[in-house]
Write a protein that holds these residues in place. Sequence first.
Motif, PDB file in Angstrom:
ATOM      1  N   SER A 108       0.828  -1.198   0.000  1.00 37.30           N
ATOM      2  CA  SER A 108       0.000   0.000   0.000  1.00 37.30           C
ATOM      3  C   SER A 108       0.869   1.258   0.000  1.00 37.30           C
ATOM      4  O   SER A 108       0.585   2.218  -0.709  1.00 37.30           O
ATOM      5  CB  SER A 108      -0.922  -0.016   1.212  1.00 37.30           C
ATOM      6  N   MET A 132       0.972   4.126  -2.856  1.00 39.48           N
ATOM      7  CA  MET A 132       0.781   5.533  -2.506  1.00 39.48           C
ATOM      8  C   MET A 132       1.963   6.352  -2.971  1.00 39.48           C
ATOM      9  O   MET A 132       1.812   7.413  -3.578  1.00 39.48           O
ATOM     10  CB  MET A 132       0.583   5.660  -0.982  1.00 39.48           C
ATOM     11  N   ARG A 154       1.946   7.009  -6.634  1.00 38.13           N
ATOM     12  CA  ARG A 154       1.017   8.083  -7.010  1.00 38.13           C
ATOM     13  C   ARG A 154       1.606   9.451  -6.706  1.00 38.13           C
ATOM     14  O   ARG A 154       1.459  10.384  -7.494  1.00 38.13           O
ATOM     15  CB  ARG A 154      -0.333   7.887  -6.319  1.00 38.13           C
ATOM     16  N   GLY A 201      -5.939  16.284 -10.406  1.00 39.87           N
ATOM     17  CA  GLY A 201      -7.067  15.942  -9.536  1.00 39.87           C
ATOM     18  C   GLY A 201      -8.290  15.482 -10.301  1.00 39.87           C
ATOM     19  O   GLY A 201      -9.184  14.859  -9.733  1.00 39.87           O
ATOM     20  N   ALA A 226      -8.585   9.772 -12.589  1.00 41.67           N
ATOM     21  CA  ALA A 226      -8.922   8.711 -11.636  1.00 41.67           C
ATOM     22  C   ALA A 226      -7.702   8.280 -10.830  1.00 41.67           C
ATOM     23  O   ALA A 226      -7.800   8.021  -9.628  1.00 41.67           O
ATOM     24  CB  ALA A 226      -9.518   7.514 -12.385  1.00 41.67           C
ATOM     25  N   GLU A 227      -6.553   8.215 -11.469  1.00 39.08           N
ATOM     26  CA  GLU A 227      -5.337   7.742 -10.809  1.00 39.08           C
ATOM     27  C   GLU A 227      -4.854   8.675  -9.706  1.00 39.08           C
ATOM     28  O   GLU A 227      -4.388   8.223  -8.661  1.00 39.08           O
ATOM     29  CB  GLU A 227      -4.212   7.568 -11.846  1.00 39.08           C
ATOM     30  N   ALA A 237      -6.623  11.663  -8.413  1.00 38.96           N
ATOM     31  CA  ALA A 237      -7.611  12.494  -7.712  1.00 38.96           C
ATOM     32  C   ALA A 237      -7.502  12.361  -6.196  1.00 38.96           C
ATOM     33  O   ALA A 237      -7.490  13.357  -5.474  1.00 38.96           O
ATOM     34  CB  ALA A 237      -9.023  12.142  -8.173  1.00 38.96           C
ATOM     35  N   GLY A 238      -7.415  11.143  -5.695  1.00 37.48           N
ATOM     36  CA  GLY A 238      -7.323  10.924  -4.250  1.00 37.48           C
ATOM     37  C   GLY A 238      -6.056  11.500  -3.654  1.00 37.48           C
ATOM     38  O   GLY A 238      -6.062  12.048  -2.548  1.00 37.48           O
ATOM     39  N   THR A 239      -4.957  11.422  -4.392  1.00 35.62           N
ATOM     40  CA  THR A 239      -3.677  11.944  -3.902  1.00 35.62           C
ATOM     41  C   THR A 239      -3.734  13.462  -3.797  1.00 35.62           C
ATOM     42  O   THR A 239      -3.326  14.054  -2.788  1.00 35.62           O
ATOM     43  CB  THR A 239      -2.527  11.512  -4.841  1.00 35.62           C
ATOM     44  N   GLN A 248      -6.418  15.315  -3.536  1.00 34.36           N
ATOM     45  CA  GLN A 248      -7.373  15.646  -2.475  1.00 34.36           C
ATOM     46  C   GLN A 248      -6.728  15.465  -1.102  1.00 34.36           C
ATOM     47  O   GLN A 248      -6.896  16.321  -0.219  1.00 34.36           O
ATOM     48  CB  GLN A 248      -8.617  14.779  -2.598  1.00 34.36           C
ATOM     49  N   ALA A 249      -6.001  14.379  -0.909  1.00 32.00           N
ATOM     50  CA  ALA A 249      -5.353  14.131   0.376  1.00 32.00           C
ATOM     51  C   ALA A 249      -4.326  15.214   0.699  1.00 32.00           C
ATOM     52  O   ALA A 249      -4.234  15.680   1.829  1.00 32.00           O
ATOM     53  CB  ALA A 249      -4.692  12.745   0.376  1.00 32.00           C
ATOM     54  N   SER A 293      -6.123  18.536   1.499  1.00 31.21           N
ATOM     55  CA  SER A 293      -6.834  18.537   2.785  1.00 31.21           C
ATOM     56  C   SER A 293      -5.864  18.460   3.961  1.00 31.21           C
ATOM     57  O   SER A 293      -6.249  18.777   5.083  1.00 31.21           O
ATOM     58  CB  SER A 293      -7.820  17.372   2.842  1.00 31.21           C
TER      59      SER A 293
END
Length: 149
Positions: A13, A17, A20, A133, A136-137, A139-141, A143-144, A147
């Motif tokens: 994991s 991460m 990314r 962002g 798909a690949e 976006a989460g990174t 956003q994290a 935030s």
Amino acid sequence: MTTTITYASAASSDQAMWGRVLALHAHVERRLTQALQRRHGIGLSEFRALECLVQAKDGELRMQELADKVGLGQSSVTRLVGRLFAAGFALRDLCPDDKRGVYAVITDDGRQRYTDARGTYSEVLSAALNTAGGTAELAGTVQALRSAL
């Protein structure tokens, strides 16, 4: 056995991460490099060095401090400061207490180039993060990271 599986899963994991984060970094750096070169005639390393010098007390840093701040080795930062010197954006100065110590000192032209490029950097950085962002690949990174601030 469960500990090994949990550890292997966490390591996997973490690697995913980190992959990314590296992909995002490459995407953003590529966009910044192109824009700074095209619009202001400087590379990303030159911009970062100018930024460090603008923020430094008296507009100067020892070469090793500058190397640490921009993430370069000693020989790379020496070449970088050589480029800034050739462009008229920085000077080299000897440390008065230690003649072996060399400082990079920003010039008025260097301050102006940084000021001119700073808006481009901010604009392109935000646009590159927004673009990434939207994938798909990444976006989460994105956003994290956003935030986390």
